[in-house]
Design an enzyme around this catalytic site. Structure first.
Site, PDB file in Angstrom:
ATOM      1  N   CYS A 119       0.800  -1.170   0.118  1.00  0.00           N
ATOM      2  CA  CYS A 119       0.056  -0.177  -0.194  1.00  0.00           C
ATOM      3  C   CYS A 119       0.814   1.392   0.162  1.00  0.00           C
ATOM      4  CB  CYS A 119      -0.853   0.044   1.129  1.00  0.00           C
ATOM      5  SG  CYS A 119      -2.062  -1.264   1.143  1.00  0.00           S
ATOM      6  N   HIS A 258      -3.257   7.324   2.226  1.00  0.00           N
ATOM      7  CA  HIS A 258      -3.580   6.048   1.747  1.00  0.00           C
ATOM      8  C   HIS A 258      -5.036   5.804   2.350  1.00  0.00           C
ATOM      9  CE1 HIS A 258      -3.753   1.892   0.574  1.00  0.00           C
ATOM     10  NE2 HIS A 258      -3.615   1.281   1.955  1.00  0.00           N
ATOM     11  N   ASN A 288      -9.994  -0.136  -0.339  1.00  0.00           N
ATOM     12  CA  ASN A 288      -8.606   0.084  -0.410  1.00  0.00           C
ATOM     13  C   ASN A 288      -8.161  -0.549  -1.738  1.00  0.00           C
ATOM     14  OD1 ASN A 288      -5.916  -0.211  -0.203  1.00  0.00           O
ATOM     15  ND2 ASN A 288      -5.895  -1.324   1.656  1.00  0.00           N
TER      16      ASN A 288
HETATM   17  N1  COA Z   1     -18.275  -8.520   9.443  1.00  0.00           N
HETATM   18  C1  COA Z   1     -18.721  -8.662  10.629  1.00  0.00           C
HETATM   19  N2  COA Z   1     -17.719  -8.806  11.603  1.00  0.00           N
HETATM   20  C2  COA Z   1     -16.491  -8.904  11.416  1.00  0.00           C
HETATM   21  C3  COA Z   1     -16.056  -8.797  10.017  1.00  0.00           C
HETATM   22  C4  COA Z   1     -17.011  -8.415   9.099  1.00  0.00           C
HETATM   23  N3  COA Z   1     -16.659  -8.059   7.801  1.00  0.00           N
HETATM   24  N4  COA Z   1     -14.608  -8.837  10.143  1.00  0.00           N
HETATM   25  C5  COA Z   1     -14.367  -9.130  11.470  1.00  0.00           C
HETATM   26  N5  COA Z   1     -15.397  -9.291  12.222  1.00  0.00           N
HETATM   27  C6  COA Z   1     -15.527  -9.411  13.461  1.00  0.00           C
HETATM   28  C7  COA Z   1     -14.407 -10.229  14.032  1.00  0.00           C
HETATM   29  O1  COA Z   1     -14.455 -11.529  13.911  1.00  0.00           O
HETATM   30  C8  COA Z   1     -14.485  -9.996  15.578  1.00  0.00           C
HETATM   31  O2  COA Z   1     -15.374 -10.735  16.454  1.00  0.00           O
HETATM   32  P1  COA Z   1     -14.800 -11.132  17.768  1.00  0.00           P
HETATM   33  O3  COA Z   1     -14.690 -10.000  18.617  1.00  0.00           O
HETATM   34  O4  COA Z   1     -16.118 -11.873  18.097  1.00  0.00           O
HETATM   35  O5  COA Z   1     -13.832 -11.807  17.595  1.00  0.00           O
HETATM   36  C9  COA Z   1     -14.893  -8.377  15.437  1.00  0.00           C
HETATM   37  O6  COA Z   1     -15.596  -8.152  14.220  1.00  0.00           O
HETATM   38  C10 COA Z   1     -14.056  -7.492  15.603  1.00  0.00           C
HETATM   39  O7  COA Z   1     -12.583  -7.841  14.703  1.00  0.00           O
HETATM   40  P2  COA Z   1     -11.569  -6.869  14.616  1.00  0.00           P
HETATM   41  O8  COA Z   1     -10.512  -7.487  13.615  1.00  0.00           O
HETATM   42  O9  COA Z   1     -10.916  -6.703  16.052  1.00  0.00           O
HETATM   43  O10 COA Z   1     -11.950  -5.690  14.008  1.00  0.00           O
HETATM   44  P3  COA Z   1     -11.372  -4.183  13.370  1.00  0.00           P
HETATM   45  O11 COA Z   1     -12.017  -2.938  14.335  1.00  0.00           O
HETATM   46  O12 COA Z   1      -9.899  -4.457  13.932  1.00  0.00           O
HETATM   47  O13 COA Z   1     -11.456  -3.956  12.049  1.00  0.00           O
HETATM   48  C11 COA Z   1     -10.440  -4.307  10.147  1.00  0.00           C
HETATM   49  C12 COA Z   1     -10.953  -4.925  11.247  1.00  0.00           C
HETATM   50  C13 COA Z   1      -9.568  -5.126   9.161  1.00  0.00           C
HETATM   51  C14 COA Z   1     -11.276  -3.272   9.541  1.00  0.00           C
HETATM   52  C15 COA Z   1      -9.241  -3.296  11.038  1.00  0.00           C
HETATM   53  O14 COA Z   1      -8.677  -3.995  11.690  1.00  0.00           O
HETATM   54  C16 COA Z   1      -8.265  -2.589   9.873  1.00  0.00           C
HETATM   55  O15 COA Z   1      -8.755  -1.771   9.097  1.00  0.00           O
HETATM   56  N6  COA Z   1      -6.847  -3.234  10.031  1.00  0.00           N
HETATM   57  C17 COA Z   1      -5.894  -2.352   9.322  1.00  0.00           C
HETATM   58  C18 COA Z   1      -6.034  -2.334   7.666  1.00  0.00           C
HETATM   59  C19 COA Z   1      -4.549  -1.593   7.087  1.00  0.00           C
HETATM   60  O16 COA Z   1      -4.403  -0.654   7.759  1.00  0.00           O
HETATM   61  N7  COA Z   1      -3.935  -2.281   6.508  1.00  0.00           N
HETATM   62  C20 COA Z   1      -2.741  -1.666   6.210  1.00  0.00           C
HETATM   63  C21 COA Z   1      -2.782  -1.108   4.704  1.00  0.00           C
HETATM   64  S1  COA Z   1      -3.777  -2.240   3.501  1.00  0.00           S
END
Ligand code: COA
Length: 338
Positions: A119, A258, A288
């Site tokens: 990214c 980004h 993204n």
């Molecule tokens: N729909 C519903 N629930 C979902 C889900 C979805 N699409 N994806 C994950 N969950 C659930 C998980 O299973 C978890 O459940 P649990 O608490 O029962 O285990 C809960 O939602 C929270 O998951 P978590 O991974 O902590 O969510 P988050 O708030 O961190 O959001 C992302 C997930 C991926 C959106 C976030 O972590 C993110 O943006 N990460 C960084 C991305 C990034 O910057 N990448 C670098 C550049 S590409």
């Protein structure tokens, strides 16, 4: 860039390509256990563009974006000296996508190469392309960020398939005595390579039935852990580049971040002391798009940009890779190209 060159590499035109097909949050509700509400509140995304499977891939999108940038600048493919394509979804491992773009454009005087920084690819490629302008090795450089993320997205994995889309963005770089890329700071930290990666298909895990069955040819991300790094590193490096260039919040016209997660962007803008109208944000429409997010923002905001506007560009991605640049905009965007 520690020395002070007599000219900077300025962006003199922006092009883009977005596939027509849209994948909305409600489409994803039919595919995995998720909800529009969860996706919007956790990421800011409403829909993404998907290229589809009709034989078109990253080089096609990159060429369309590059051609649009050249047309807007009013120059031909023969004027291009160098093509740098940032991508993690090349059409093939080799030849480089830059070679395919060179051929598609008919850029008979250009050489080129691909750059792999996930990214952060576009800002790495911008810094790289700028060096050739500053040293006088090139007069005209095409920097392209293009990714067909749908080709490496596992649409059975709800934690990643909601995030990514396909697109390309391209800029033309030329010398300018005042405007352009004044400074950039980049970092890598390979210790956390396993948190955001594609394990299969390279020389470590060549394709086999087993690697396919284990979904190793798809992007893998430990989202929560990556989030923690991204949110601090992106804000840190923006502060770093502002401090090194003596910039306060009031000196900055736009943050060009980004687009991985709106919460990461909001936290970065807050740390920089910027208001929401100074932040380029289009994650809601495209998700993204990896190397394409920053040039897509520049494309969407081009009409509002004026010569002399001060921009901070920043990205964080797999590797980990991250960085930020300070760029002065070179032309009045309403005129659609320098
Ligand atoms: N729909 C519903 N629930 C979902 C889900 C979805 N699409 N994806 C994950 N969950 C659930 C998980 O299973 C978890 O459940 P649990 O608490 O029962 O285990 C809960 O939602 C929270 O998951 P978590 O991974 O902590 O969510 P988050 O708030 O961190 O959001 C992302 C997930 C991926 C959106 C976030 O972590 C993110 O943006 N990460 C960084 C991305 C990034 O910057 N990448 C670098 C550049 S590409």
């Amino acid at each position: 860039m520690s020395s002070s060159p007599s000219c900077q590499a300025a962006i003199t035109a922006v092009g883009h390509y977005l596939p027509e097909r849209r994948l909305t949050n409600s489409d994803l509700e039919e595919m995995v256990e998720t909800s529009d509400e969860w996706i919007r509140t956790r990421t800011g995304i409403r829909e993404r563009c998907i290229l589809g499977d009709d034989g078109k891939a990253t080089a096609f999108m990159a060429t369309e974006a590059a051609q649009e940038a050249l047309d807007k600048r009013g120059i031909g493919p023969d004027d291009v000296d160098l093509i740098v394509v940032a991508t993690v979804t090349p059409d093939m491992l080799f030849p480089a996508t830059a070679c395919l773009v060179q051929d598609n454009l008919g850029a008979s005087n250009a050489w080129g190469f691909d750059l792999s920084a996930a990214c952060s690819g576009f800002i790495y490629a911008l810094t790289t392309g700028a060096q050739f302008i500053e040293t006088g090795q090139a007069d005209t450089v095409l920097v392209v960020g293009a990714d067909k993320m749908s080709s490496i997205t596992d649409y059975t994995d709800r934690t990643t398939c909601i995030l990514f889309g396909d697109a390309a963005g391209a800029v033309v770089l030329e010398a300018d005595e005042e405007a352009g890329l004044h400074d950039s700071i980049h970092h890598v930290d390979g210790e956390h390579d396993d948190l955001l990666c594609m394990r299969g298909g390279g020389s470590l895990n060549p394709p086999t039935h087993e690697t396919v069955d284990a979904h190793m040819h798809y992007l893998h991300q430990e989202g929560r852990q990556v989030f923690k790094f991204a949110v601090t590193r992106m804000a840190d490096v923006c502060e770093e580049v502002m401090n090194r260039n003596g910039l306060d919040a009031e000196d900055v016209d736009y943050l060009v971040p980004h687009q991985a997660n709106q919460r990461i962007i909001d936290a970065t803008a807050k740390r920089m002391g910027l208001s929401s109208d100074q932040v380029m944000l289009n994650i809601d429409r495209y998700g993204n798009t990896t190397a394409a997010t920053i040039p897509l923002c520049l494309f969407d905001w081009e009409e509002d940009l004026e010569r002399g506007d001060e921009l901070i560009l920043t990205a964080f991605g797999g590797g980990f890779t991250w960085g930020a640049g300070h760029l002065t905009w070179a032309y009045d965007g309403a005129e659609n190209g320098a």
